[in-house]
Design a protein around this motif. Sequence first.
Motif, PDB file in Angstrom:
ATOM      1  N   UNK A 190       8.001 136.384  38.892  1.00 26.66           N
ATOM      2  CA  UNK A 190       7.908 136.087  39.909  1.00 26.66           C
ATOM      3  C   UNK A 190       9.306 135.186  40.750  1.00 26.66           C
ATOM      4  N   UNK A 191       9.417 134.380  39.398  1.00 30.61           N
ATOM      5  CA  UNK A 191      10.581 133.246  40.489  1.00 30.61           C
ATOM      6  C   UNK A 191      11.667 133.920  40.743  1.00 30.61           C
ATOM      7  N   UNK A 192      11.775 134.514  39.624  1.00 37.41           N
ATOM      8  CA  UNK A 192      13.154 135.058  40.308  1.00 37.41           C
ATOM      9  C   UNK A 192      13.481 135.859  41.386  1.00 37.41           C
ATOM     10  N   UNK A 193      12.336 137.014  41.144  1.00 38.30           N
ATOM     11  CA  UNK A 193      11.941 137.436  42.152  1.00 38.30           C
ATOM     12  C   UNK A 193      12.583 137.320  44.270  1.00 38.30           C
ATOM     13  N   UNK A 194      11.666 136.279  43.651  1.00 35.41           N
ATOM     14  CA  UNK A 194      11.840 135.257  45.334  1.00 35.41           C
ATOM     15  C   UNK A 194      13.517 134.863  44.708  1.00 35.41           C
ATOM     16  N   UNK A 195      14.103 133.987  44.232  1.00 36.24           N
ATOM     17  CA  UNK A 195      15.468 133.725  44.173  1.00 36.24           C
ATOM     18  C   UNK A 195      15.977 135.216  45.106  1.00 36.24           C
ATOM     19  N   UNK A 196      16.190 135.846  44.288  1.00 27.47           N
ATOM     20  CA  UNK A 196      16.919 137.113  45.227  1.00 27.47           C
ATOM     21  C   UNK A 196      16.775 137.560  46.038  1.00 27.47           C
ATOM     22  N   UNK A 197      16.168 137.640  46.353  1.00 26.96           N
ATOM     23  CA  UNK A 197      15.228 137.748  48.162  1.00 26.96           C
ATOM     24  C   UNK A 197      16.082 137.234  48.844  1.00 26.96           C
ATOM     25  N   UNK A 198      15.922 135.703  48.854  1.00 25.32           N
ATOM     26  CA  UNK A 198      16.220 134.269  49.221  1.00 25.32           C
ATOM     27  C   UNK A 198      18.148 134.600  49.103  1.00 25.32           C
ATOM     28  N   UNK A 199      19.354 135.110  47.620  1.00 25.43           N
ATOM     29  CA  UNK A 199      20.059 135.003  48.053  1.00 25.43           C
ATOM     30  C   UNK A 199      20.571 136.170  48.728  1.00 25.43           C
ATOM     31  N   UNK A 225       3.513 134.634  26.252  1.00 28.93           N
ATOM     32  CA  UNK A 225       4.965 134.326  26.047  1.00 28.93           C
ATOM     33  C   UNK A 225       5.188 135.830  27.481  1.00 28.93           C
ATOM     34  N   UNK A 226       4.293 137.152  27.635  1.00 27.19           N
ATOM     35  CA  UNK A 226       3.952 137.764  28.584  1.00 27.19           C
ATOM     36  C   UNK A 226       3.524 137.094  29.788  1.00 27.19           C
ATOM     37  N   UNK A 227       2.554 136.012  29.784  1.00 27.82           N
ATOM     38  CA  UNK A 227       2.236 135.866  31.032  1.00 27.82           C
ATOM     39  C   UNK A 227       3.041 134.672  31.345  1.00 27.82           C
ATOM     40  N   UNK A 228       4.209 134.044  30.761  1.00 30.73           N
ATOM     41  CA  UNK A 228       5.651 133.120  30.494  1.00 30.73           C
ATOM     42  C   UNK A 228       6.370 133.685  31.594  1.00 30.73           C
ATOM     43  N   UNK A 229       6.872 135.405  30.830  1.00 28.38           N
ATOM     44  CA  UNK A 229       7.860 136.200  31.397  1.00 28.38           C
ATOM     45  C   UNK A 229       6.949 136.580  33.196  1.00 28.38           C
TER      46      UNK A 229
END
Length: 878
Positions: free
Chosen positions: A514-523, A505-509
């Motif tokens: 990391x994916x959400x961080x990229x998305x936020x930086x892009x937006x 679960x931890x690895x998945x989170x």
Amino acid sequence: MLGLKKLVLVDGNSIAYRAFFALPLLNNEKGVYTNAIYGFTTMVLKILEDEKPTHMLVAFDAGKTTFRHETYKEYKGKREKTPPELAEQLPVMRDLLKAFNIPLFEVENYEADDIIGTLSQKVANKDDYEVKIYTGDKDLLQLVTKNVLVSLTRKGITNVDTYDLSLVDEKYGITPMQIIDMKGLMGDSSDNIPGVPGVGEKTALKLLKQYESVEGVYHSIDEIAGKLKEKLQANHEQALMSKKLATIMLDAPVDLSLEDLILGDPHQETLTELFKELEFSSLLERIGSSDAVEQEEVEDLDVRVVSEVTEEMLESPAALVVEALDENYHQAEVIGLSIANKNGLYYLPTTVALESDLFKTWASDASKEKYIFNAKRAVVALGWQDVMLDGVIFDIQIASYLIDPSANSHEMADIAKRKKSLKVQSDEVIYGKGKKQHIPEQSNLSQHLGRKVAAIFDLKEELENELIDNSQQELFENLEMPLSVILGRMEMNGVSVDQEELKKMGESLVERLADMEKKIHHLAGTEFNINSPKQLGEVLFEKLNLPVIKKTKTGYSTSADVLEKLQDEHEMIPTILHYRQLGKLNSTYIEGLLKVIHKKTGKIHTIFNQAITQTGRLSSTEPNLQNIPIRLEEGRKIRHAFVPEKEKSFIFAADYSQIELRVLAHISQDENLKQAFINEMDVHKKTAMDVFGVEEDDVTDQMRRTAKAVNFGIVYGISDYGLSQNLGITRKEAKKFIDRYFQSYPGVKDYMESVVDEAREKGYVTTMLNRRRYLPELTSKNFNQRSFAERTAMNTPIQGSAADIIKKAMVDMAEALENENMTSKLLLQVHDELIFEVPEEELTQMKKLVPDVMEQAIKLDVPLLADVAYGETWYDAK
């Protein structure tokens, strides 16, 4: 005086206010409020200890009006009147300062700031003096020089940021004297200094970096364009006046020489008496008082250190102390035991007790009556040594908790002190804390445990009589005492955890974050530290120009409530909110749970706190398993990792349905609410029908959700403002909902009003089983405190009775499992839910037994309902 001299100047009013609002309202046995005095005193002690001043003065404001009011009548005009609870503490602070032998001073028509400014100016250029100013007011930063530092209080009372010339420059990019100009331009709402409307700190600093002063700004006004120029021109005189108001006087009529500020020795006897009267026992050591428990010559007792257990020392009834040093006693070893009975006091070294079959037999014999402090902890500490404890009929800690749940502490030393019993030193004094924690030599340890056990033996009868006087003996004997043993066994048993599942679960989170961080930086169109409020604020409110909802002293607020209001303003905001939730899940729950898995058992052994909450609810710590966030699906999935210990077993969950509303129906005797439950109606739908004036078939999901918020809001004494915030509606609409609710359930309204009146008369409220909660704030002159107490008076009988019912169900279930000779185990209690581990062969029986027991735990005028579910993991048991 040779060498460097240090002058400390304290803004008395500022520190007093900070202390009052930083600490909850406290009072001593005589009812004198002490929270501000305590906070103020700890600051004074910290200054004396850290700074070791040669000279010192505490300055106070002399009155409400000063020479500044001649310039501007509305100066400080918007300040609320000093709360009476604080006002009555100010004279005591002055008495304490006199006892400390610290000079204090005030001057008519001037503020404390002016006194401090004048005195700091006297030595600002003296190389043999260093000046430190303590305040909570940023205005005093204008006094910073190479020899004058300003310590500004931060969070709490004693945490400070110390400003020198470089820090002022780093924070603001201007000189200390330009602070005055900054205030002239931006004003100061706390002092009601108007400044230039529409000019904030950012604009003011920009102007000052370019034009240096208010006068410089107006000298070059033609260089400034647009609306800013218009604002400045329209408020020219006001800006100059504001600068004048913000300027601290450096030549106020302060008739004091530096010799007058020399710090003398404290008047020890007076100071000690004041501390004792105010019940500041924890501070006595810091003033070197011979009356401090830590320093005093406590009475040596006749404690017999034994090398062999005998029948004489085990004669019952007996008081017993089982000492396990570490707070997390699942990891700790027993370091010593003591016993008190009519034959004397005995200290048993650990090996002597635990290797004695005579002691083990006595400990587990239910017929041998034992008095104890914190029975649950003793059950667990001995349990880890394979010694069963039974026969505990009186727990000093639980008795103290029931008698006065609002007491600051229910530790043995504090109970003994409150009850004027034999003096017991605090564990911290004997063992130290943190890295300094140690086990003392046997002579000291045996005396400490001897005092504890003697106090238990001494206090049992007095506390028992108080319980009888309060009609709480049944609550104590039939509920809390058996529950303490049940909780101890639950802690010992622990809950099995699939570590590999947690790690996955931890690895998945981490990947998702990391994916959400990229998305936020892009937006956002830029990379930044999402976890930095400062960087996030700059991106949201400066780069993206989103509307500013709230500002703090350190910049833009990016708290959850602010971001929720901005969700429709930019598509990045919902992602940030989700990012934060997942980040907390990973750090607090995934990583946090992995850290507390017991090395020997592979289980999590949470600690249930029985004597903390004022409502009677249990709490869970190390770790808190009651707070796993299940509204978020990712949070709910954490329960996948909680599994049965044995094969062919299930996790079995049972929870009460709408227990607090059912209790409300019973207590209020409102016929409409009672009938809704008796007729097995959906109570939220029923409320929606009444509040919205529609038929059952016309109730929409949104109407039901609103009605649910109203139902539970009423239970918690919610206001129209609180309901409006919960539902995102206007206060007017929220008030209509509440009014309609009370029209539909008039008995509830009558109950709410009568319970507050009764509490005001008695000073406390009670649950159905006579648990008490004292509410002295009901007579407070402070509106906020009084309102909180009124809401608490409404809610505590409901919430507290619900807590009593679930506890009663736990006691009854333990008895039922024993009577039926079943192997099913109670693992956890989570609010209104009980979690069991059930072997496959007992599943059918448990599906009938558990709801039967829970629904019969207490007799209400409406039915109690318990829902059950089971599965291979806690997640599946839904």
